[in-house]
Design a protein around this motif. Structure first.
Motif, mmCIF file in Angstrom:
data_model
loop_
_atom_site.group_PDB
_atom_site.id
_atom_site.type_symbol
_atom_site.label_atom_id
_atom_site.label_comp_id
_atom_site.label_asym_id
_atom_site.label_seq_id
_atom_site.Cartn_x
_atom_site.Cartn_y
_atom_site.Cartn_z
ATOM 1 N N SER A 645 8.531 0.343 -4.707
ATOM 2 C CA SER A 645 7.598 0.342 -3.575
ATOM 3 C C SER A 645 8.194 -0.337 -2.342
ATOM 4 O O SER A 645 7.825 0.001 -1.209
ATOM 5 N N LEU A 646 9.104 -1.300 -2.546
ATOM 6 C CA LEU A 646 9.674 -2.023 -1.405
ATOM 7 C C LEU A 646 10.804 -1.252 -0.723
ATOM 8 O O LEU A 646 10.965 -1.330 0.500
ATOM 9 N N ILE A 647 11.594 -0.512 -1.497
ATOM 10 C CA ILE A 647 12.758 0.191 -0.931
ATOM 11 C C ILE A 647 12.378 1.094 0.242
ATOM 12 O O ILE A 647 12.994 1.024 1.318
ATOM 13 N N VAL A 683 3.600 -0.507 4.614
ATOM 14 C CA VAL A 683 3.395 -0.613 3.169
ATOM 15 C C VAL A 683 2.040 -0.024 2.756
ATOM 16 O O VAL A 683 1.828 0.290 1.584
ATOM 17 N N ASP A 684 1.123 0.157 3.732
ATOM 18 C CA ASP A 684 -0.154 0.795 3.417
ATOM 19 C C ASP A 684 0.046 2.190 2.838
ATOM 20 O O ASP A 684 -0.649 2.592 1.898
ATOM 21 N N ALA A 755 9.070 4.994 8.419
ATOM 22 C CA ALA A 755 8.375 4.570 7.200
ATOM 23 C C ALA A 755 7.569 5.723 6.604
ATOM 24 O O ALA A 755 7.511 5.889 5.377
ATOM 25 N N MET A 756 6.926 6.524 7.463
ATOM 26 C CA MET A 756 6.164 7.677 6.958
ATOM 27 C C MET A 756 7.083 8.640 6.220
ATOM 28 O O MET A 756 6.802 9.067 5.092
ATOM 29 N N LEU A 761 9.203 11.124 1.441
ATOM 30 C CA LEU A 761 10.397 11.795 0.911
ATOM 31 C C LEU A 761 11.145 10.917 -0.098
ATOM 32 O O LEU A 761 11.396 11.335 -1.228
ATOM 33 N N LEU A 762 11.479 9.687 0.321
ATOM 34 C CA LEU A 762 12.285 8.831 -0.542
ATOM 35 C C LEU A 762 11.479 8.292 -1.727
ATOM 36 O O LEU A 762 11.971 8.259 -2.862
#
Length: 801
Positions: A645-647, A683-684, A755-756, A761-762
């Motif tokens: 989740s952080l990456i 992060v949301d 971030a989106m 994707l990632l």
């Protein structure tokens, strides 16, 4: 305590909200009125932003200086670079303008060309006397020529003080009353008295008058901040409402959202007033931030309501589900966003603490308003019309989601490759980032007062005070010849530094006294010998005027002396080199057992504050990551899920930092906020995606691929909508005339866009690639917090609503 987040809690919450509609609306109205009564306590900062903790060594040194010598930032400087000034009419008008300021109680003293005086030896009474260069006014060009010759060639004490003899630029210095420098009285004097008088003088004489000095800069800068708050709020409302209307095609929904965020802004201003905080360049950003962050909440809630209405047509059930299904998710996302801001509370900087407190409280406030007002208002409104629900069937957004699905399904290697390349390139860029300690870099660069700052930097090497305090560790130690000689050598070094102006201290006064003792001969403008010193001091002791001059440079005990210079607006790196050079000279000249020499001043305090902030950036960002990692750990109970989740949220931050390096955007008080703000918001999306992914796993019997694609399709649209709102919402800050605010808006917008894409994707690519190691029922079946409750068509409709 976490039972509060269970389905039962949200069912109860939904009933309470919908059963007590009138009471809740009255309660919100009362709270809003109470907050509005606190607006009177809001005030704009009358001091520079001090980024250092109160107990920091640099602050302690500066405060000790103020106790000894008083406020040093009380100079307002007016100057003219025009050869026609040295004519009879215009020079008299210039001196008359200076005299006119002396009558104001806000002014301590004024020094103009007319106020300059010669130090003259009175042999009969064995003392020095002061005689004016101009007695009343000049009457002929011959008098002006004589004045020029005396000032420019015969009295080096005044050289580069009120004039630049090379360019013939002349200035007048207005010393404001030190008691009003950090109060609103300063602003009223400058805006209502000083500026109108100068404009009238310009019109009468056709001269271009330049104005500067720290009190003036602070006043004009604060005025721009005040003006921009209104524009930011209006622009944020306009942009977000247009995007909202584009998505929903409903004036009703758009109006409801605007009402909610406007009340949120009123609450924010009330919080600032209730806490008795000043409005600074940072807290001024919070009202538009609340609009930008509040609109996505409205999108989630209204979109869910319309989706439910279309699904089964029962309005009460739809509103219950809005609260039970979306309430928890929006609470979690608002808490993580507030956490990003709240990390600033843990820093030792008062400025950042206040920003963090107001921002985090305001974000939680706007969440409460959205959750309460939107469902309640819709209970009074008729069913949405068919045209209001058309956006639910849009095909164009489906193409975007299908493209993402294809990329995740077939192009994962390409996604990883792009991520790695971006990571490497960004790390290279990060090493090129510079730290800026510039006091005026964030000010409106095209404004008249910033142009005037540059004018005085060119003509007099700056207007920002830099002070050196020499503690001789004994009373009357300053006037010892050995001390004066050491100070003179230090002043010679300062004079050689192009970024600093010619310094002035008691040394110059002693040199001037020796020149006067030898009847004004310029050859004797130098420190006296030991033998001469006794004769000159005997004259000085009999001269009350000389003592009056001395008090500006030496404290009453004679133990402390100051050397005053002014510096150009230079970066932190250059200032650090200058500081090192000066410190090396100080260490050689002033033995530590006899002297203690410190450097201080407003400009230095600000630069040290910027360096301090860089250290706090790492702390605040680490805290934000740690807090959100803890939240993820409790929510998913899996270390691997924390890393996954952080990456996707750390890579956009690194890309943004790399961009700052390549584009030459320095780390400074404004841009330093980018990372914590962007991380807390971005992060949301991760939370929404992973929560939906866990739900899909249970619904699809733990089939990884099916669940990932299902979560992608389900959350992709809402992520896209909210990211677009946030992107354009933060872009509003690029209309600012403050360079730092422009950079903040552009960088946060770019980070959220990255971030989106990273989360769409990632993140799913990582889940698919690591499916065997993370997709086990023990980890994901029973989360501690059920963010998105299971769909349940059997929930009862409360007949009392």
């Amino acid at each position: 305590m976490f039972k509060l987040f269970t389905k039962d809690f949200w069912d109860v919450t939904a009933r309470l909200i919908l059963r007590n509609k009138i009471g809740i609306l009255i309660g919100i109205l009362i709270i809003t009125i109470l907050f509005s009564t606190q607006w009177k306590n809001m005030r704009f900062s009358n001091t520079e932003a001090n980024l250092l903790p109160d107990d920091h060594e640099v602050n302690i040194t500066y405060n000790n200086f103020l106790k000894t010598f008083g406020e040093e930032g009380n100079l307002v400087i007016i100057g003219v670079k025009d050869s026609t000034l040295l004519t009879v009419d215009k020079l008299n008008a210039w001196n008359k303008l200076a005299d006119s300021f002396k009558k104001y109680k806000e002014v301590e003293t004024v020094i103009s060309v007319k106020d300059l005086q010669k130090l003259v030896k009175d042999t009969l009474h064995q003392k020095f006397e002061l005689k004016p260069f101009i007695k009343d006014s000049v009457n002929s060009l011959a008098e002006i020529n004589e004045l020029e010759d005396e000032l420019f060639n015969k009295y080096p004490f005044y050289d580069n003080f009120l004039f630049n003899k090379k360019t013939k630029t002349i200035r007048t210095i207005i010393y404001l009353d030190k008691a009003i420098v950090n109060t609103s009285a300063r602003k009223e004097f400058i805006l209502n008295e000083l500026e109108p008088k100068i404009k009238a003088f310009e019109e009468a004489t056709n001269l271009d008058v330049r104005v500067s000095g720290m009190p003036y800069i602070r006043t004009l800068n604060a005025k721009v901040i005040v003006d921009e708050i209104v524009w930011f709020v209006l622009a944020a409302l306009l942009v977000t409402s247009l995007i909202f209307f584009f998505f929903f095609r409903s004036f009703r929904a758009t109006l409801i959202s605007l009402v909610v965020v406007c009340i949120g802004v009123m609450w924010t201003l009330g919080i600032i007033g209730a806490l008795n905080y000043e409005i600074t360049v940072l807290t001024a950003l919070i009202p538009p931030l609340i609009i930008v962050i509040g609109i996505p909440n409205c999108i989630f809630l209204i979109n869910k309501y319309q989706h439910e209405v279309k699904l089964h047509g029962n309005k009460v059930r739809s509103l219950q589900r809005v609260i039970t299904k979306i309430g928890n998710a929006t609470l979690m996302t608002n808490v993580t966003t507030a956490s990003g801001f709240a990390t600033f509370i843990l820093t030792e900087s008062t400025l950042l603490k206040e920003f963090g407190i107001v921002a985090s409280l305001s974000i939680l406030g706007i969440f409460m308003l959205c959750l309460l007002i939107i469902p309640i208002i819709y209970t009074f409104l008729p069913y949405p019309k068919d045209r209001h629900l058309e956006h639910l069937n849009k095909r164009w957004i489906g193409g975007f989601v299908s493209w993402m699905e294809r990329m995740v399904k077939h192009e994962r290697i390409a996604i990883y490759s792009v991520a790695v390349v971006l990571l490497i390139v960004s790390i290279i860029g990060i090493y090129q980032i510079k730290i800026s300690g510039s006091l005026i870099e964030d000010m409106p660069q095209d404004s008249e007062f910033v142009n005037d700052i540059r004018f005085f930097e060119d003509e007099f090497n700056g207007i920002m005070p830099l002070e050196f305090v020499i503690d001789t560790k004994r009373k009357q130690g300053v006037m010892k010849l050995s001390t004066l000689r050491r100070m003179d050598e230090l002043q010679e070094l300062i004079t050689e530094i192009p970024e600093l102006s010619k310094p002035i201290s008691v040394v110059d006064l002693v040199k001037y006294s020796k020149q006067a003792y030898y009847n004004g001969n310029t050859k004797f403008y130098q420190l006296p010998t030991s033998q001469e010193n006794s004769f000159i001091l005997s004259y000085a002791k009999n001269s009350t005027s000389d003592v009056d001059l001395l008090k500006n440079f030496v404290d009453s005990t004679g133990q402390y002396a100051r050397i005053t210079t002014f510096m150009k607006d230079i970066g932190t790196d250059k200032m650090e080199r200058i500081e090192e050079d000066i410190q090396t000279k100080v260490d050689k000249l002033f033995p530590k057992e006899q002297y203690n020499v410190t450097m201080t001043g407003k400009a230095l305090v600000f630069q040290k504050g910027t360096t301090y902030l860089v250290k706090n950036l790492a702390i605040s960002l680490s805290l934000a990551i740690f807090l959100i990692a803890l939240f993820m750990a409790y929510m998913f109970r899996s270390f691997k899920m924390i890393i996954i989740s952080l990456i996707p949220n750390l890579i956009p931050l690194l890309v943004t930092a790399g961009l700052m390096g390549y584009l030459g955007v320095p780390i400074k008080p404004s841009t330093i906020l980018v990372f914590s703000i962007a991380f807390g918001i971005s992060v949301d999306d991760t939370i929404h995606f992973l929560a939906k992914y866990r739900q899909e796993l249970q619904a699809n019997n733990w089939k990884i691929k099916t669940s990932v694609y299902g979560a992608l399709r389900e959350t992709g649209v809402s992520m896209f909508y909210t990211s677009i709102v946030l992107f354009f919402g933060f872009s509003v800050f690029t209309i600012s005339s403050f360079g730092g605010t422009v950079a903040l808006g552009a960088l946060v917008s770019a980070t959220l866009l990255f971030a989106m894409l990273s989360n769409l994707l990632l993140l799913p690519s990582l889940l698919l690639s690591l499916e065997r190691s993370i997709a086990n029922k023990e980890v994901l079946r029973e989360p501690a917090i059920n963010i998105i409750p299971e769909e349940d068509d059997t929930d009862e409709v409360d007949s009392n609503i």
